[in-house]
Design a protein around this motif. Structure first.
Motif, PDB file in Angstrom:
ATOM      1  N   ARG A 247     -20.470  14.851  34.482  1.00 50.38           N
ATOM      2  CA  ARG A 247     -20.792  15.847  34.593  1.00 50.38           C
ATOM      3  C   ARG A 247     -20.581  16.662  35.542  1.00 50.38           C
ATOM      4  N   ASP A 248     -19.999  16.631  36.798  1.00 50.20           N
ATOM      5  CA  ASP A 248     -19.569  17.600  38.079  1.00 50.20           C
ATOM      6  C   ASP A 248     -18.177  17.422  37.373  1.00 50.20           C
ATOM      7  N   LEU A 249     -17.024  17.001  36.654  1.00 53.98           N
ATOM      8  CA  LEU A 249     -15.574  16.245  37.480  1.00 53.98           C
ATOM      9  C   LEU A 249     -15.722  17.746  36.266  1.00 53.98           C
ATOM     10  N   GLU A 250     -16.337  17.869  34.663  1.00 53.39           N
ATOM     11  CA  GLU A 250     -16.318  18.669  34.393  1.00 53.39           C
ATOM     12  C   GLU A 250     -16.586  20.696  34.097  1.00 53.39           C
ATOM     13  N   ARG A 251     -17.545  20.374  34.834  1.00 54.24           N
ATOM     14  CA  ARG A 251     -17.346  21.524  35.385  1.00 54.24           C
ATOM     15  C   ARG A 251     -16.311  21.631  36.356  1.00 54.24           C
ATOM     16  N   ALA A 252     -16.187  21.103  36.777  1.00 53.62           N
ATOM     17  CA  ALA A 252     -14.884  21.649  38.047  1.00 53.62           C
ATOM     18  C   ALA A 252     -13.982  21.658  38.202  1.00 53.62           C
ATOM     19  N   ARG A 253     -13.217  20.678  36.807  1.00 52.91           N
ATOM     20  CA  ARG A 253     -12.515  21.133  35.803  1.00 52.91           C
ATOM     21  C   ARG A 253     -12.448  22.482  34.489  1.00 52.91           C
ATOM     22  N   THR A 254     -13.783  22.446  34.210  1.00 59.04           N
ATOM     23  CA  THR A 254     -14.071  24.050  33.134  1.00 59.04           C
ATOM     24  C   THR A 254     -13.772  24.897  34.472  1.00 59.04           C
ATOM     25  N   GLY A 255     -13.951  25.024  35.651  1.00 53.76           N
ATOM     26  CA  GLY A 255     -14.103  26.043  35.914  1.00 53.76           C
ATOM     27  C   GLY A 255     -12.694  25.808  37.453  1.00 53.76           C
ATOM     28  N   ALA A 256     -11.686  25.290  37.111  1.00 58.53           N
ATOM     29  CA  ALA A 256     -10.292  25.098  37.965  1.00 58.53           C
ATOM     30  C   ALA A 256      -9.448  26.014  35.846  1.00 58.53           C
ATOM     31  N   GLY A 257     -10.150  25.442  35.175  1.00 54.77           N
ATOM     32  CA  GLY A 257      -9.599  26.229  33.595  1.00 54.77           C
ATOM     33  C   GLY A 257      -9.920  27.412  33.872  1.00 54.77           C
ATOM     34  N   ASP A 258     -11.006  27.635  34.137  1.00 52.40           N
ATOM     35  CA  ASP A 258     -11.390  29.000  34.265  1.00 52.40           C
ATOM     36  C   ASP A 258     -10.772  30.498  34.617  1.00 52.40           C
ATOM     37  N   MET A 259     -10.061  29.492  35.771  1.00 52.17           N
ATOM     38  CA  MET A 259      -9.395  30.224  37.614  1.00 52.17           C
ATOM     39  C   MET A 259      -7.732  30.302  37.034  1.00 52.17           C
ATOM     40  N   ALA A 260      -8.025  29.094  36.185  1.00 52.46           N
ATOM     41  CA  ALA A 260      -5.860  29.583  35.700  1.00 52.46           C
ATOM     42  C   ALA A 260      -5.951  30.381  34.788  1.00 52.46           C
ATOM     43  N   HIS A 261      -7.164  30.394  33.639  1.00 55.17           N
ATOM     44  CA  HIS A 261      -6.836  31.580  32.410  1.00 55.17           C
ATOM     45  C   HIS A 261      -6.721  32.882  32.703  1.00 55.17           C
ATOM     46  N   GLY A 262      -8.066  33.009  33.853  1.00 53.51           N
ATOM     47  CA  GLY A 262      -8.031  34.583  34.208  1.00 53.51           C
ATOM     48  C   GLY A 262      -7.272  34.634  35.009  1.00 53.51           C
ATOM     49  N   LEU A 263      -6.291  33.893  35.781  1.00 54.52           N
ATOM     50  CA  LEU A 263      -5.281  35.032  36.131  1.00 54.52           C
ATOM     51  C   LEU A 263      -3.904  34.666  35.060  1.00 54.52           C
ATOM     52  N   LYS A 264      -4.110  34.705  34.139  1.00 55.49           N
ATOM     53  CA  LYS A 264      -3.255  34.558  32.883  1.00 55.49           C
ATOM     54  C   LYS A 264      -2.743  35.816  32.837  1.00 55.49           C
ATOM     55  N   THR A 265      -3.798  36.882  32.088  1.00 53.36           N
ATOM     56  CA  THR A 265      -4.314  38.131  31.935  1.00 53.36           C
ATOM     57  C   THR A 265      -3.373  38.988  33.089  1.00 53.36           C
ATOM     58  N   PRO A 266      -3.575  38.983  34.751  1.00 63.01           N
ATOM     59  CA  PRO A 266      -3.064  40.018  35.585  1.00 63.01           C
ATOM     60  C   PRO A 266      -1.191  39.279  35.774  1.00 63.01           C
ATOM     61  N   LEU A 267      -0.666  38.231  35.458  1.00 62.75           N
ATOM     62  CA  LEU A 267       0.300  37.761  35.349  1.00 62.75           C
ATOM     63  C   LEU A 267       1.235  38.607  34.064  1.00 62.75           C
ATOM     64  N   ALA A 268       0.436  38.323  32.932  1.00 62.34           N
ATOM     65  CA  ALA A 268       1.043  39.235  31.711  1.00 62.34           C
ATOM     66  C   ALA A 268       1.406  40.148  32.711  1.00 62.34           C
ATOM     67  N   VAL A 269       0.534  41.058  32.832  1.00 66.29           N
ATOM     68  CA  VAL A 269      -0.154  42.467  33.253  1.00 66.29           C
ATOM     69  C   VAL A 269       1.697  42.865  34.587  1.00 66.29           C
TER      70      VAL A 269
END
Length: 460
Positions: A247-269
């Motif tokens: 559960r802890d690693l899944e939360r860490a992985r989800t957080g990293a994924g969310d952060m990475a996906h959150g950066l895709k929109t600014p990069l596209a801009v």
């Protein structure tokens, strides 16, 4: 077995206790044998004393007579080891000479010119004890006190029968010669039985170890609940620990994924702004586009690392052959892919200890790199050997020098003339190491680069 092995320590402790128990048993059996041997000997001597007492008589002149002596030949051989004597006068302290005022004692020929004493009177009849033998040895003796009629009165007699303890010592030695090897054989048998018992008792721990290895290999998600009652609490704690870590690693992985996906929109801009300003400010647009691409590569690598960090907790083994077939089929449709000769030979039992998506990305990055550099031929071979899986990918391209192979750096591109980000091998290595595999680079006998991935295969 290693020095710190629990089985070794239990086995040694059990062997020591068994040896101690058998030694005590041997001592006890020897004492019991001595008691029984003395009792049986005394019983036999008493029967002889009764036989003599029933036949002894007084002659008219007062001398003792015995019409028929006991038939044992040892009574007739000087110092033959078996003796008897009849004394008219009983002395509580014994009569070493066998004579008193009433006349000489009647005795066996085996005493020759010596006499026997009498065993001191005891509360029980007959009296049993030790006497000095005629040849200096020790005798076990029985004295039975009787009265016989004589001249209208009763005459008190002491009938003593004795046997040399050296004869008994021979029986004791024979007993010990049989007892010692018997106890030795019993020690071996009990030690082997205890070894099997200890092995059986520790079997749940071997099963637990195999199940944990299966979890590491990805063929099992949790430990089963079929262990004995004593081991079950440990299994439950391990399962809770595995669940919490997942559960802890899944939360860490989800957080990293969310952060990475959150950066895709600014990069596209940023990329859109670069294209929009390309006509008016080409240098600025090029710089913005370059930085956006660099950030995009870092995002991709962050996602790969997040998957690698939790890949071991997925605990799912993925067959290599189907994934390899899909990746090769896709690469054949890319430019220059159809012109290459793909030699694929992966064993059916070969399974990667990670997620199917991770395996697909590893194969895709490495084989796509081989496709870009190969002239005509790419070879892939997978096998299981010596408890370890081997997956080797080779091409017949220009290859790299030993110095260049030794200096491979993550994210570094070795030839800017070919398209790519330089992160493919780095991502593949991160995912492989996250699954517990090792990646090695070398020069292929085909001429190009050789990449080998190894990982341990758990025992079935």
């Amino acid at each position: 077995m290693k020095r710190g092995s629990l089985r070794l320590r239990l086995g040694l402790a059990a062997a020591g206790l068994i040896a101690l128990a058998l030694v005590l048993a041997g001592v006890g059996l020897t004492l019991i044998f001595d008691r029984v041997l003395d009792a049986r000997t005394a019983d036999g001597l008493d029967r002889t004393a009764k036989l003599i007492a029933g036949q002894v008589a007084l002659a008219p002149d007062g001398t003792l007579t015995l019409p028929r002596e006991p038939p044992d030949s040892r009574f007739f051989a000087p110092y033959g080891g078996l003796y008897w004597q009849v004394d008219r006068h009983v002395d509580q302290q014994g009569d070493p000479q066998g004579e008193r005022a009433g006349g000489p004692a009647l005795r066996s020929r085996s005493l020759w010119d010596r006499g026997l004493g009498t065993v001191p009177d005891t509360a029980q009849e007959p009296a049993v004890g030790d006497l000095a033998g005629p040849d200096g040895g020790t005798l076990i003796a029985v004295t039975r006190r009787v009265s016989i009629p004589a001249n209208g009165a009763n005459a008190a007699l002491a009938v003593t029968v004795a046997e040399d303890r050296r004869d008994l010592a021979e029986s004791r030695a024979t007993f010990l010669r049989l007892l010692v090897p018997s106890l030795g054989a019993l020690f071996v048998a009990l030690t082997l039985a205890m070894s099997l018992f200890v092995r059986r008792a520790l079997a749940p721990f071997r099963t637990l170890r195999a199940d944990l290895a299966a979890i590491h290999a990805g063929t099992r998600a949790r430990l089963p609940e079929t262990f004995p009652e004593e081991v079950r609490p440990l299994v439950a704690d391990l399962n809770r620990l595995l669940d919490a870590q997942e559960r802890d690693l899944e939360r860490a992985r989800t957080g990293a994924g969310d952060m990475a996906h959150g950066l895709k929109t600014p990069l596209a801009v940023l990329d859109a702004l670069a294209r929009r300003t390309e006509g008016r400010h080409p240098a600025l647009a090029a710089e913005i586009a370059e930085q956006a691409q660099a950030m995009g590569r870092q995002v991709e690598r962050t996602l790969a690392r997040a998957r690698a960090a939790s890949g071991g907790l997925r605990r799912r083994a993925c067959p290599v052959a189907p994934a390899l077939a899909r990746v090769v089929g896709a690469l054949k449709r890319l430019p220059e892919g159809e012109a290459l000769r793909w030699e694929i030979a992966a064993a059916d039992e070969l399974a990667f200890p990670g997620d199917e998506g991770d395996l697909t990305e590893i194969l895709g990055n490495l084989l796509d790199n081989a496709r870009k550099w190969a002239h005509r031929r790419i070879r892939v071979a997978g096998r299981v050997e010596g408890g370890e899986a081997h997956l080797v990918m080779e091409d017949d391209g220009p290859g790299m020098s030993e110095a260049a192979i030794a200096g491979i750096a993550r994210g570094r591109r070795w030839d800017e003339t070919r398209p790519g980000t330089g992160f493919g091998i780095a991502i593949a290595r991160d995912l492989a190491e996250g699954a517990g595999a090792r990646m090695q680079f070398g020069r292929s006998d085909l001429g190009g680069l050789r990449v080998e991935i190894r990982w341990p295969v758990p025992e079935s």
